[in-house]
Design an enzyme around this catalytic site. Sequence first.
Site, PDB file in Angstrom:
ATOM      1  N   HIS A   1      -2.753 -31.807  56.326  1.00 14.36           N
ATOM      2  CA  HIS A   1      -4.213 -31.773  56.345  1.00 14.36           C
ATOM      3  C   HIS A   1      -4.751 -30.673  57.255  1.00 14.36           C
ATOM      4  O   HIS A   1      -5.976 -30.532  57.375  1.00 14.36           O
ATOM      5  CB  HIS A   1      -4.773 -33.128  56.789  1.00 14.36           C
ATOM      6  CG  HIS A   1      -4.517 -34.228  55.812  1.00 14.36           C
ATOM      7  ND1 HIS A   1      -4.906 -34.171  54.498  1.00 14.36           N
ATOM      8  CD2 HIS A   1      -3.879 -35.425  55.956  1.00 14.36           C
ATOM      9  CE1 HIS A   1      -4.544 -35.281  53.875  1.00 14.36           C
ATOM     10  NE2 HIS A   1      -3.911 -36.060  54.732  1.00 14.36           N
TER      11      HIS A   1
ATOM     12  N   ARG B   1       4.333 -31.566  60.598  1.00 16.93           N
ATOM     13  CA  ARG B   1       4.092 -32.472  59.477  1.00 16.93           C
ATOM     14  C   ARG B   1       3.980 -31.627  58.212  1.00 16.93           C
ATOM     15  O   ARG B   1       3.100 -30.780  58.090  1.00 16.93           O
ATOM     16  CB  ARG B   1       2.819 -33.303  59.662  1.00 16.93           C
ATOM     17  CG  ARG B   1       2.609 -34.220  58.447  1.00 16.93           C
ATOM     18  CD  ARG B   1       1.620 -35.337  58.696  1.00 16.93           C
ATOM     19  NE  ARG B   1       0.232 -34.883  58.688  1.00 16.93           N
ATOM     20  CZ  ARG B   1      -0.807 -35.714  58.539  1.00 16.93           C
ATOM     21  NH1 ARG B   1      -0.600 -37.022  58.393  1.00 16.93           N
ATOM     22  NH2 ARG B   1      -2.043 -35.270  58.568  1.00 16.93           N
TER      23      ARG B   1
ATOM     24  N   GLU C   1       2.364 -45.720  55.556  1.00 20.82           N
ATOM     25  CA  GLU C   1       0.906 -45.769  55.465  1.00 20.82           C
ATOM     26  C   GLU C   1       0.413 -46.419  54.163  1.00 20.82           C
ATOM     27  O   GLU C   1      -0.757 -46.263  53.802  1.00 20.82           O
ATOM     28  CB  GLU C   1       0.328 -44.355  55.593  1.00 20.82           C
ATOM     29  CG  GLU C   1       0.993 -43.345  54.670  1.00 20.82           C
ATOM     30  CD  GLU C   1       0.698 -41.892  55.045  1.00 20.82           C
ATOM     31  OE1 GLU C   1      -0.154 -41.663  55.921  1.00 20.82           O
ATOM     32  OE2 GLU C   1       1.316 -41.003  54.449  1.00 20.82           O
TER      33      GLU C   1
ATOM     34  N   ASP D   1      -5.033 -43.994  56.314  1.00 17.82           N
ATOM     35  CA  ASP D   1      -4.506 -44.288  54.985  1.00 17.82           C
ATOM     36  C   ASP D   1      -4.075 -45.744  54.875  1.00 17.82           C
ATOM     37  O   ASP D   1      -4.228 -46.366  53.814  1.00 17.82           O
ATOM     38  CB  ASP D   1      -3.305 -43.380  54.677  1.00 17.82           C
ATOM     39  CG  ASP D   1      -3.737 -42.012  54.167  1.00 17.82           C
ATOM     40  OD1 ASP D   1      -4.665 -41.960  53.340  1.00 17.82           O
ATOM     41  OD2 ASP D   1      -3.153 -41.013  54.587  1.00 17.82           O
TER      42      ASP D   1
END
Length: 263
Positions: A48, A73, A153, A179
């Site tokens: 993200h 990530r 998640e 999430d």
Amino acid sequence: MTAPVPSLPDLLRSQGGCLLGWSCLADVALAGLMARAGFDVVLLDQQHGTYDVATCTAGLTELALWGKPGLVRIAVGDFAMASKMLDGGAAGIVAPMINTVEDARALAAATKFPPVGQRSWGPDRSMWFTGLTDPQDYLTQANARTMTIAMCETREAIANLPEILRVPGIDGILVGPGDLSIALSNGAAFDPNGSAVTEALREIVRVTLAAGKIPCAFAAGPARAREMLAMGFKLASIGYDGLLVAEAFTRALAEARGGDPVG
């Protein structure tokens, strides 16, 4: 040459209660400021955030200069990038949406050398960062020294968590409460601090620690980070760089205009 970057698994197992700097803005200076401020670990976010191969490599180098381990990530399913980032000096990989044993096996295959996985050889920068400059030394220690972290998640991931944690090469999990709240409410609510999420977090910690693995979490602020560490998480964030910078600007402007700082 700088001192070797500490082993992240050793740090989390021996110290616990570590705080994670979360960087979405692909700026080497920001990552360095997080390390300089005293975060124990810094994560560079490709999912993200705006990080790519070049900015992650530069960011990991900056973190190494401060003696801090760096996590990356990756985007969903980008297991080839996981191997590349480990070669680039990442102390570990965080992979989102690891919902099944098959997902976990694919992740471990990309992040661990044989016989555990199928990671290809090419770790020049990681060898420099760890101080393991002899190839045989690095090969012998790399699987234990680099962390493979599966994100938990979704309802599916929670249901499969015991089996995911038994996959060779999976070292821990990281919970994304945002999430998780959407999944638990079947898409009806974003409530990462709600009671349903908190109850799920406690169970995730219990299962993860019982399996001898390391639980980590995203927390949106200091108070929630303290709560998560008290639950038993070994590593928790305090928001992310964009949020923290925006809040600092807001507080400074409020003071300059004669009002009370926004706390």
